[in-house]
Write a protein that holds these residues in place. Structure first.
Motif, PDB file in Angstrom:
ATOM      1  N   LEU A  46     -12.919   2.975   8.135  1.00  0.00           N
ATOM      2  CA  LEU A  46     -13.051   1.882   7.542  1.00  0.00           C
ATOM      3  C   LEU A  46     -12.504   2.169   6.016  1.00  0.00           C
ATOM      4  O   LEU A  46     -11.883   1.292   5.535  1.00  0.00           O
ATOM      5  N   LYS A  47     -12.997   3.164   5.289  1.00  0.00           N
ATOM      6  CA  LYS A  47     -12.068   3.273   3.894  1.00  0.00           C
ATOM      7  C   LYS A  47     -10.806   3.613   3.921  1.00  0.00           C
ATOM      8  O   LYS A  47     -10.029   3.114   3.311  1.00  0.00           O
ATOM      9  N   GLU A  48     -10.257   4.224   5.138  1.00  0.00           N
ATOM     10  CA  GLU A  48      -8.900   4.350   5.354  1.00  0.00           C
ATOM     11  C   GLU A  48      -8.289   2.955   5.544  1.00  0.00           C
ATOM     12  O   GLU A  48      -7.180   2.590   4.980  1.00  0.00           O
ATOM     13  N   ALA A  55     -12.012   1.749  -1.761  1.00  0.00           N
ATOM     14  CA  ALA A  55     -11.597   2.656  -0.457  1.00  0.00           C
ATOM     15  C   ALA A  55     -11.894   4.286  -0.960  1.00  0.00           C
ATOM     16  O   ALA A  55     -12.203   5.075  -0.123  1.00  0.00           O
ATOM     17  N   GLY A  56     -11.347   4.527  -2.253  1.00  0.00           N
ATOM     18  CA  GLY A  56     -11.766   5.876  -2.519  1.00  0.00           C
ATOM     19  C   GLY A  56     -10.257   6.716  -2.457  1.00  0.00           C
ATOM     20  O   GLY A  56      -9.539   6.439  -1.731  1.00  0.00           O
ATOM     21  N   LYS A  57     -10.182   7.834  -3.420  1.00  0.00           N
ATOM     22  CA  LYS A  57      -8.967   8.698  -3.434  1.00  0.00           C
ATOM     23  C   LYS A  57      -8.593   9.228  -2.104  1.00  0.00           C
ATOM     24  O   LYS A  57      -7.462   9.534  -1.773  1.00  0.00           O
ATOM     25  N   THR A  58      -9.694   9.818  -1.515  1.00  0.00           N
ATOM     26  CA  THR A  58      -9.451  10.553  -0.201  1.00  0.00           C
ATOM     27  C   THR A  58      -8.767   9.646   0.818  1.00  0.00           C
ATOM     28  O   THR A  58      -7.811  10.152   1.616  1.00  0.00           O
ATOM     29  N   ALA A  59      -9.259   8.598   0.874  1.00  0.00           N
ATOM     30  CA  ALA A  59      -8.902   7.586   2.044  1.00  0.00           C
ATOM     31  C   ALA A  59      -7.429   7.214   1.560  1.00  0.00           C
ATOM     32  O   ALA A  59      -6.668   7.115   2.496  1.00  0.00           O
ATOM     33  N   GLN A  60      -7.048   6.997   0.423  1.00  0.00           N
ATOM     34  CA  GLN A  60      -5.683   6.519  -0.102  1.00  0.00           C
ATOM     35  C   GLN A  60      -4.829   7.742   0.400  1.00  0.00           C
ATOM     36  O   GLN A  60      -3.641   7.284   0.704  1.00  0.00           O
TER      37      GLN A  60
END
Length: 360
Positions: free
Chosen positions: A263-265, A175-180
């Protein structure tokens, strides 16, 4: 012994091609992981449609991710040819030793002939002589809801002499830190700060969805149990209309991030949930990738072929002799009786049983 197994020590670069929908691409992610485990020296690339790229981007085994944008056709003939040529040049520059084609798409056969790898593997089947003669190896596809799609993908590797262990076959999505961080902020704006249950009641294919009245009744029962429910849905107008139908039946509002997530979020939202309830859909596969326990409702689609993969789960179906038919509702009428017969009590019992199992 497999007489034509490949020599992994001679493989420097691999291209994995999966030109399908989002869920199909995510279910191919174990192929990258297994390749990297068995050939850690090799660089592994993938080629997918541009709109599905977030299913694999950030995968720790991936070196480069190439995409085909289906909007290239809007550029006109000259623009489309320029984009295709640029893609081909980028792929040729990688000088692949092995190409793994995970569908019967004829573009893969053309690419293999132009890229000229030492080895190339693709699904078996009667796709014509041109397709058959493009590959050094073919693997049998066991369909008919008898084998999970992940295992069918991994059969491409088995055909080459690569046999994954059970622990190597897990789905992987980053997902990645930005999405988290974005999801935490959006949940806080909805007043959600603690544990929550995520329900994604929609699907790209609406014949796979449960009736709005049943979903609303389930949400009410879950809230009586003390659950904090968060809803999600894609920004598609038909899905948002279905969500509005559900929320309009509730006695009081519920937190919703429908139509607000990339989608990542969505992956980050599912990752943070204590459990997931939904249909046979991309979010269900994302839940499996994020190791979020899930309850999945299956109607016309095959639960053996497409069910939650390597994650604590409950699958709900009805024992009708016609399912899974794969049809667009009974008689093509957009409504699936096999889904409508599943009751709120059954889903609630499945959820409570799952939570007891995982100790949540």
């Amino acid at each position: 012994m497999l007489k034509d197994a490949i020599d992994l020590s001679a493989v420097r670069r691999v291209l994995v091609i999966k030109l399908r929908h989002h869920g199909d691409v995510l279910l191919s992610s174990p192929v990258l992981s297994v390749l990297k485990t068995h050939a850690p020296h090799a660089e592994i690339d993938a080629l997918v449609y541009h709109d599905t790229r977030d299913m694999l981007s950030g995968h720790p085994a991936l070196s480069q991710l190439f995409t085909i944008d289906r909007n290239w056709k809007k550029l006109g003939l000259r623009g489309q040819l320029a984009a295709e040529w640029q893609l081909l040049a980028g792929l040729k520059a990688r000088d692949y030793d092995l190409v793994i084609q995970l569908t019967e798409h004829k573009r893969g056969a053309w690419l293999v002939r132009m890229l000229r790898p030492r080895w190339a593997v693709a699904p078996g089947g009667n796709f014509g002589k041109f397709f058959a003669r493009s590959f050094s190896h073919r693997y049998p596809v066991i369909g008919g809801n008898r084998r999970h799609t992940v295992e069918i993908h991994l059969d491409a590797l088995r055909r080459l002499g690569i046999h994954p262990s059970a622990g190597e076959r897990r789905l992987r999505l980053v997902a990645g830190k930005t999405a988290q961080q974005s999801v935490r902020q959006k949940l806080a704006a909805q007043g959600v700060s603690g544990a929550y249950l995520l329900i994604h009641p929609t699907s790209r294919w609406l014949f796979k969805t449960w009736p709005a009245a049943r979903m609303a009744a389930l949400i009410e029962q879950l809230r009586v149990q003390g659950e904090t429910v968060v809803l999600s849905a894609a920004p598609d107008p038909a899905e948002l209309a279905m969500l509005a139908d559900i929320t309009g039946r509730l006695s009081r509002p519920v937190a919703s991030l429908a139509g607000q997530l990339s989608l990542k979020e969505l992956a980050a939202l599912i990752d943070g949930a204590r459990a997931f309830i939904g249909m046979d859909s991309v979010p269900m596969h994302i839940a499996a990738a994020m190791q979020t326990p899930c309850v999945a409702l299956f109607g016309p689609s095959g639960d053996i072929e497409w069910g939650p993969w390597q994650v604590p789960h409950r699958v709900l179906t009805t024992n009708l002799p016609c399912r899974p038919c794969g049809k667009d509702g009974c008689g093509g009428g957009k409504r699936s009786e096999c889904l409508e017969l599943i009751t709120e009590a059954q889903v609630l019992a499945a959820f409570n049983s799952l939570m007891a199992e995982v100790g949540a």
